[in-house]
Design a protein around this motif. Structure first.
Motif, PDB file in Angstrom:
ATOM      1  N   UNK A  58      16.887  38.730 -12.834  1.00 45.61           N
ATOM      2  CA  UNK A  58      17.992  38.754 -13.796  1.00 45.61           C
ATOM      3  C   UNK A  58      18.165  37.349 -14.359  1.00 45.61           C
ATOM      4  N   UNK A  59      17.857  37.202 -15.620  1.00 43.43           N
ATOM      5  CA  UNK A  59      17.851  35.890 -16.245  1.00 43.43           C
ATOM      6  C   UNK A  59      19.191  35.600 -16.916  1.00 43.43           C
ATOM      7  N   UNK A  60      19.694  34.385 -16.715  1.00 40.74           N
ATOM      8  CA  UNK A  60      20.909  33.916 -17.372  1.00 40.74           C
ATOM      9  C   UNK A  60      20.598  32.571 -18.013  1.00 40.74           C
ATOM     10  N   UNK A  61      20.981  32.431 -19.276  1.00 42.90           N
ATOM     11  CA  UNK A  61      20.693  31.204 -20.009  1.00 42.90           C
ATOM     12  C   UNK A  61      21.995  30.434 -20.222  1.00 42.90           C
ATOM     13  N   UNK A  62      21.972  29.144 -19.885  1.00 37.18           N
ATOM     14  CA  UNK A  62      23.129  28.270 -20.027  1.00 37.18           C
ATOM     15  C   UNK A  62      22.764  27.110 -20.946  1.00 37.18           C
ATOM     16  N   UNK A  63      23.757  26.574 -21.635  1.00 43.56           N
ATOM     17  CA  UNK A  63      23.551  25.356 -22.418  1.00 43.56           C
ATOM     18  C   UNK A  63      23.461  24.170 -21.463  1.00 43.56           C
ATOM     19  N   UNK A  64      22.571  23.253 -21.768  1.00 44.78           N
ATOM     20  CA  UNK A  64      22.447  22.052 -20.941  1.00 44.78           C
ATOM     21  C   UNK A  64      23.719  21.214 -21.000  1.00 44.78           C
ATOM     22  N   UNK A  65      24.420  21.266 -22.140  1.00 45.28           N
ATOM     23  CA  UNK A  65      25.647  20.487 -22.298  1.00 45.28           C
ATOM     24  C   UNK A  65      26.777  21.000 -21.417  1.00 45.28           C
ATOM     25  N   UNK A  66      26.688  22.260 -20.971  1.00 42.22           N
ATOM     26  CA  UNK A  66      27.742  22.844 -20.137  1.00 42.22           C
ATOM     27  C   UNK A  66      27.648  22.417 -18.675  1.00 42.22           C
ATOM     28  N   UNK A  67      26.525  21.839 -18.275  1.00 44.59           N
ATOM     29  CA  UNK A  67      26.353  21.404 -16.882  1.00 44.59           C
ATOM     30  C   UNK A  67      26.934  20.002 -16.751  1.00 44.59           C
ATOM     31  N   UNK A  68      27.936  19.848 -15.867  1.00 44.02           N
ATOM     32  CA  UNK A  68      28.553  18.528 -15.699  1.00 44.02           C
ATOM     33  C   UNK A  68      27.880  17.724 -14.593  1.00 44.02           C
ATOM     34  N   UNK A  69      27.218  18.392 -13.661  1.00 46.18           N
ATOM     35  CA  UNK A  69      26.536  17.672 -12.606  1.00 46.18           C
ATOM     36  C   UNK A  69      26.046  18.599 -11.517  1.00 46.18           C
ATOM     37  N   UNK A  70      25.327  18.023 -10.568  1.00 42.25           N
ATOM     38  CA  UNK A  70      24.830  18.799  -9.435  1.00 42.25           C
ATOM     39  C   UNK A  70      25.016  17.990  -8.152  1.00 42.25           C
ATOM     40  N   UNK A  71      25.226  18.709  -7.062  1.00 43.40           N
ATOM     41  CA  UNK A  71      25.155  18.130  -5.728  1.00 43.40           C
ATOM     42  C   UNK A  71      23.795  18.502  -5.162  1.00 43.40           C
ATOM     43  N   UNK A  72      23.087  17.531  -4.613  1.00 44.08           N
ATOM     44  CA  UNK A  72      21.774  17.792  -4.019  1.00 44.08           C
ATOM     45  C   UNK A  72      21.448  16.655  -3.048  1.00 44.08           C
ATOM     46  N   UNK A  73      20.437  16.882  -2.239  1.00 51.80           N
ATOM     47  CA  UNK A  73      19.923  15.818  -1.376  1.00 51.80           C
ATOM     48  C   UNK A  73      19.190  14.805  -2.247  1.00 51.80           C
ATOM     49  N   UNK A  74      18.974  13.630  -1.710  1.00 48.79           N
ATOM     50  CA  UNK A  74      18.168  12.623  -2.389  1.00 48.79           C
ATOM     51  C   UNK A  74      16.708  12.902  -2.034  1.00 48.79           C
ATOM     52  N   UNK A  75      16.124  13.852  -2.750  1.00 50.42           N
ATOM     53  CA  UNK A  75      14.770  14.295  -2.418  1.00 50.42           C
ATOM     54  C   UNK A  75      13.713  13.239  -2.712  1.00 50.42           C
ATOM     55  N   UNK A  90      31.094  23.099 -16.772  1.00 46.61           N
ATOM     56  CA  UNK A  90      32.390  22.718 -17.331  1.00 46.61           C
ATOM     57  C   UNK A  90      33.439  23.798 -17.123  1.00 46.61           C
ATOM     58  N   UNK A  91      33.021  25.049 -17.138  1.00 49.58           N
ATOM     59  CA  UNK A  91      33.957  26.166 -16.997  1.00 49.58           C
ATOM     60  C   UNK A  91      34.473  26.326 -15.569  1.00 49.58           C
ATOM     61  N   UNK A  92      33.929  25.548 -14.632  1.00 51.35           N
ATOM     62  CA  UNK A  92      34.324  25.661 -13.235  1.00 51.35           C
ATOM     63  C   UNK A  92      33.376  26.522 -12.418  1.00 51.35           C
ATOM     64  N   UNK A  93      32.437  27.173 -13.073  1.00 54.04           N
ATOM     65  CA  UNK A  93      31.459  27.999 -12.372  1.00 54.04           C
ATOM     66  C   UNK A  93      30.508  27.109 -11.581  1.00 54.04           C
ATOM     67  N   UNK A  94      30.123  27.602 -10.407  1.00 57.68           N
ATOM     68  CA  UNK A  94      29.179  26.875  -9.554  1.00 57.68           C
ATOM     69  C   UNK A  94      28.074  27.821  -9.141  1.00 57.68           C
ATOM     70  N   UNK A  95      26.857  27.337  -9.176  1.00 59.60           N
ATOM     71  CA  UNK A  95      25.712  28.094  -8.679  1.00 59.60           C
ATOM     72  C   UNK A  95      25.197  27.362  -7.453  1.00 59.60           C
TER      73      UNK A  95
END
Length: 150
Positions: A58-75, A90-95
């Motif tokens: 199931x594919x979902x397409x998001x605008x790159x401008x809507x992503x405010x940041x990510x939490x991740x390890x320092x890979x 920006x909308x508060x959604x988290x994946x």
């Protein structure tokens, strides 16, 4: 677990040890089906102005401008192959993309793919590593916040 309690209370006197073996086989069959049902295949593709996140076909397409940041390890600077990425919008959604196996194993293929993914986030969206969240670090989740420099 309740299956073993019920068997221990009622079934052992009728079925004996082989009944216990059969009960264990049923338990592990149910557990493996549950794990297979809850597992997901995730593909992330970067398009010119958008990002395509495909979860189990199931594919979902998001605008790159809507992503405010990510939490991740320092890979780039650690030797972990534990998958823990949280994409914040920006909308508060988290994946949340989190591996269910919390072992300290080092898998070269997984680590290489995670480094490529972080490089793609840095190159495609312009993210840089800004700071570390101590609470997420304590929980063995992706502790570093990657975002654009304001």
């Amino acid at each position: 677990m309740p299956l073993f309690i019920i068997y221990g209370t009622y079934g052992f006197q009728y079925l004996g040890v082989w009944g216990l073996v059969f009960t264990a086989m049923i338990f592990f069959a149910i557990l493996s089906l549950l794990i297979k049902y809850l597992s997901k295949n995730i593909t992330i593709r970067f398009l010119p102005e958008k990002i395509d996140i495909n979860i189990n076909g199931r594919s979902t397409i998001y605008n790159k401008k809507d992503i405010i940041g990510i939490f991740a390890h320092d890979y780039h600077h650690t030797s972990t192959s534990l998958i823990s990425i949280q994409i914040n919008f920006k909308s508060g959604k988290k994946i949340e993309i989190v591996d269910s196996i919390f072992t300290e194993k080092y898998d070269l293929d997984v680590c290489g793919n995670l480094r490529k993914l972080m490089t793609a986030f840095e190159r495609e969206i312009g993210f840089v590593k800004l700071n570390k969240n101590r609470m997420r670090s304590f929980q063995k989740l992706g502790a570093y916040w990657y975002s654009k420099v304001q």
